[in-house]
Design a protein around this motif. Structure first.
Motif, mmCIF file in Angstrom:
data_model
loop_
_atom_site.group_PDB
_atom_site.id
_atom_site.type_symbol
_atom_site.label_atom_id
_atom_site.label_comp_id
_atom_site.label_asym_id
_atom_site.label_seq_id
_atom_site.Cartn_x
_atom_site.Cartn_y
_atom_site.Cartn_z
ATOM 1 N N THR A 259 0.847 -1.189 0.000
ATOM 2 C CA THR A 259 0.000 0.000 0.000
ATOM 3 C C THR A 259 0.883 1.240 0.000
ATOM 4 O O THR A 259 2.074 1.171 0.279
ATOM 5 N N LYS A 260 0.278 2.367 -0.349
ATOM 6 C CA LYS A 260 0.984 3.638 -0.281
ATOM 7 C C LYS A 260 -0.002 4.732 0.077
ATOM 8 O O LYS A 260 -1.215 4.596 -0.171
ATOM 9 N N VAL A 261 0.498 5.803 0.630
ATOM 10 C CA VAL A 261 -0.338 6.945 0.992
ATOM 11 C C VAL A 261 -0.112 8.046 -0.037
ATOM 12 O O VAL A 261 1.027 8.466 -0.284
ATOM 13 N N GLY A 265 -3.701 12.101 1.261
ATOM 14 C CA GLY A 265 -3.915 11.366 2.499
ATOM 15 C C GLY A 265 -4.598 10.023 2.337
ATOM 16 O O GLY A 265 -4.701 9.254 3.307
ATOM 17 N N ARG A 266 -5.062 9.688 1.125
ATOM 18 C CA ARG A 266 -5.726 8.402 0.911
ATOM 19 C C ARG A 266 -4.709 7.267 0.837
ATOM 20 O O ARG A 266 -3.640 7.418 0.254
ATOM 21 N N THR A 267 -5.079 6.124 1.407
ATOM 22 C CA THR A 267 -4.266 4.915 1.292
ATOM 23 C C THR A 267 -4.789 4.070 0.142
ATOM 24 O O THR A 267 -5.994 3.808 0.042
#
Length: 673
Positions: A259-261, A265-267
């Protein structure tokens, strides 16, 4: 004195027949009759009605849906296009956005009322993503786009108009490669044809345009869509530096992944990582071979947006000139630039800037009224439009006007003219909108400091206009858009050049779609060329009218680069590329467009075999069919009418060769000479 602005005797056969088919109501046979109906339908009183008629007589042409539907007893919308949201669920809503099949219903309702639709399908989870409710894997956005495609094919759009759709997918969506290839035509060898048979099929495609269209429709999926990739600045920087690029989505895949942000601000889940240059080359190859997908630089669209504080744009309308939020609409109209050229084809040729500004101001008032009188397919569209009051004043016949002024399209002098016209239109439109705000109030979501914040289009306005906006507000959030104007240029302009485009050809063979789906070819001549023959005689030098075939890629880019900074919404512009244009140079056009700060770009490399052209250059006879008065309005009475400039109010006015009827301002026609 009753004066009718009747162009019918001057229109070419195809222009006249399409004018009646597309726009006229029962009993109407002229441009003047259509204009009278439209003015009466939009105006709130007789004084405004006269103002609207003058605006159209000066050279403003409302967009097709307005001419078709205003004042007609039809349950149609006056707006050309919309953007509709699509959420990642089969039914119901997510955060107020409709699920796939609710969005399908909304799109069908919009289309049958005459509106085209653009969508961002990026929210739909990728193929292979996990669907927990049914313990299955998702089929991805393209499978649902095919449902929308068939709906568009099935639902008849109002007013003899095919349904129009734009499908957009973000460059970082995990299904982007499938999207890019969605309209790629099949490899004939892969279909089982040997080399000789393939050449026979290609020959048929080359020689039979109707077969080429049918072939494309049968084998290219999503044939009822235009496609555009929403390209980010992050991706373009990765292309430049040959970096990796992540394909991500908020929905989890069926396999383990990182995962990444994101910056907001959304993952998100990283489905795959690709080489940016490889993905870019795939887009460029498809565009080089088949003219799609187009490219929109979505970050530029949002940064430039006057309303970026209250909305995020993720999609564009079917022709690409308007980036719009969910349920946003295109309320459009265009200035016929040829009508403002005085003493054309002479050493004294000049552009009437005062008259142009006056017409632009009238156009703003007319389009603002459209938002109050239009029928709306959906209540959400009405709410969106009236809270922001977006409109789009533009122009057409740029190629014609340049020829009339003796300027070559793409030259330094033409670029200076494009810049001047853009500045005059921008300033006149924004000033007119401020004046409307003084009378009727600013658009409901107006907030001066957000509207004029650094980077918005409005922040680059002249200081005096920004001061006016701070003091009085502004009626419309956006005011400018350069649409393609193909049909109104052909009908109201008697085949003038469309939008900001150059003259396509002096003689054109147009493939016109019939109601039964068949196509009929008709020959028409360029309006400026016909006007020159009328003014100068049959021995007009064709080289004074540069066409697409005479221009370079740099000519196109120079003109669009001059226009783009002065348009707050966007521009529909095709960069025509020769068939033998090197692929590396072709890809470089898109990089140059991004670096120049353009909001998008579309190219067309001549390829009639695979595409089946709507327009093709025709042969030029010794003399094109002449016109009788070169688009000068004719009076419906005993005397012919002439256009003269009123020395009192500076308007161009119709006056008799006899009698004392004068200008609307009250000045005597006896003194107008």
């Amino acid at each position: 004195m009753k004066v009718e602005t009747n162009f019918a005797p001057e229109l070419q056969a195809l222009s006249q027949s399409l004018l009646l088919e597309k726009y006229a109501q029962q009993g109407e046979s002229s441009v003047a009759a259509i204009q009278a109906r439209v003015a009466k339908a939009l105006a709130s009183d007789e004084h405004q009605e006269r103002r609207f008629q003058e605006t159209m007589r000066l050279g403003f042409v409302p967009a097709g849906r307005i001419n078709r539907g205003a004042g007609a007893d039809l349950a149609v919308t006056l707006l050309n296009c919309f953007v509709q949201p699509v959420a990642d669920t089969i039914s119901g809503h997510i955060d107020g956005q409709p699920g796939i099949f609710e969005a399908l219903r909304e799109a069908a309702e919009t289309m049958r009322r005459g509106g085209g639709v653009g969508y961002d399908f990026s929210g739909i989870r990728p193929a292979g993503a996990r669907v927990f409710g049914t313990a299955s894997d998702a089929s991805g956005p393209l499978s649902y786009m095919r449902v929308f495609d068939k709906m568009c094919e099935t639902v008849n759009s109002a007013g003899n108009r095919r349904g129009a759709q734009m499908g957009v997918l973000r460059i970082d969506h995990p299904d982007i490669e499938r999207f890019v290839d969605a309209k790629k035509l099949p490899d004939l060898a892969a279909l089982g044809l040997d080399e000789r048979s393939s050449e026979l099929v290609l020959g048929l495609l080359r020689d039979q345009p109707a077969f080429a269209w049918a072939f494309r429709g049968a084998f290219a999926t999503l044939s009822n869509f235009n496609l555009s990739v929403a390209v980010t600045d992050e991706f373009m920087r990765a292309v430049e530096s040959d970096d990796d690029f992540d394909l991500v989505h908020s929905a989890p895949p069926s396999h383990e992944c990182a995962t990444k942000v994101l910056a907001d601000g959304r993952t998100v889940y990283v489905y795959r990582t690709v080489k940016a240059k490889v993905l870019w080359e795939q887009i460029m190859t498809n565009t080089y071979d088949g003219a799609e997908p187009g490219v929109v630089f979505i970050d530029r669209i949002n940064w430039d947006n006057n309303l970026r504080a209250v909305e995020t744009i993720s999609a564009v309308n079917p022709c690409g000139e308007q980036g719009l939020p969910a349920y946003g609409c295109c309320d459009l109209g265009s200035m016929h630039l040829s009508r403002f050229v005085r003493e054309p084809f002479t050493g004294e040729a000049a552009f009437d800037y005062p008259g142009f500004r006056r017409a632009v101001a009238g156009a703003v008032e007319m389009l603002d009224r459209v938002l109050d009188v239009s029928r709306w397919p959906l209540p959400e569209q009405q709410s969106q439009a009236r809270s922001k009051r977006r409109i789009g004043v533009g122009y057409f016949a740029m190629g014609d006007a340049l020829a009339m002024l003796g300027l070559r399209y793409g030259s330094e002098a033409s670029v200076a003219f494009v810049d001047r016209v853009g500045r005059e239109m921008r300033d006149a439109a924004y000033e007119a909108s401020v004046e409307l705000a003084r009378k009727f109030g600013a658009f409901p979501l107006f907030a001066a400091e957000e509207f004029l914040a650094e980077g918005t289009f409005a922040s680059r306005l002249p200081a005096r206009i920004k001061d006016m906006i701070r003091e009085h507000g502004i009626r419309n959030s956006h005011l400018l858009s350069l649409a393609p104007t193909g049909t109104i240029a052909l009908t109201f302009g008697d085949n003038a050049s469309s939008g900001i485009e150059p003259i396509y050809a002096l003689s054109q063979v147009r493939s016109v779609r019939q109601k039964d789906g068949s196509r009929v070819e008709s020959t028409v001549f360029n309006a400026a060329y016909r006007a020159a023959q009328n003014a100068l005689g049959p021995k007009v030098d064709p080289t004074a009218f540069p066409t697409v075939a005479d221009l370079t890629v740099d000519d196109h880019l120079a003109v669009i680069a001059a226009a783009a900074p002065l348009i707050d919404a966007g521009i529909s512009k095709t960069v025509n590329v020769p068939a033998n244009y090197p692929f590396a140079d072709f890809a470089g056009v898109y990089l140059r467009a991004w670096k120049a700060g353009l909001k998008g770009i579309t190219t067309y490399r001549e390829n009639n075999v695979l595409l089946g052209s709507v327009i093709a250059a025709g042969s030029l006879p010794a003399a094109a069919p002449p016109v009788t008065q070169s688009m000068v309005p004719q009076e419906s009475g005993a005397y012919s009418a002439m256009e003269r400039r009123c020395p009192s109010c500076n308007a161009m006015t119709l006056v008799k060769k006899a009698g004392c009827d004068g200008c609307d301002c009250g000045y005597s026609a006896c003194d107008v000479s």
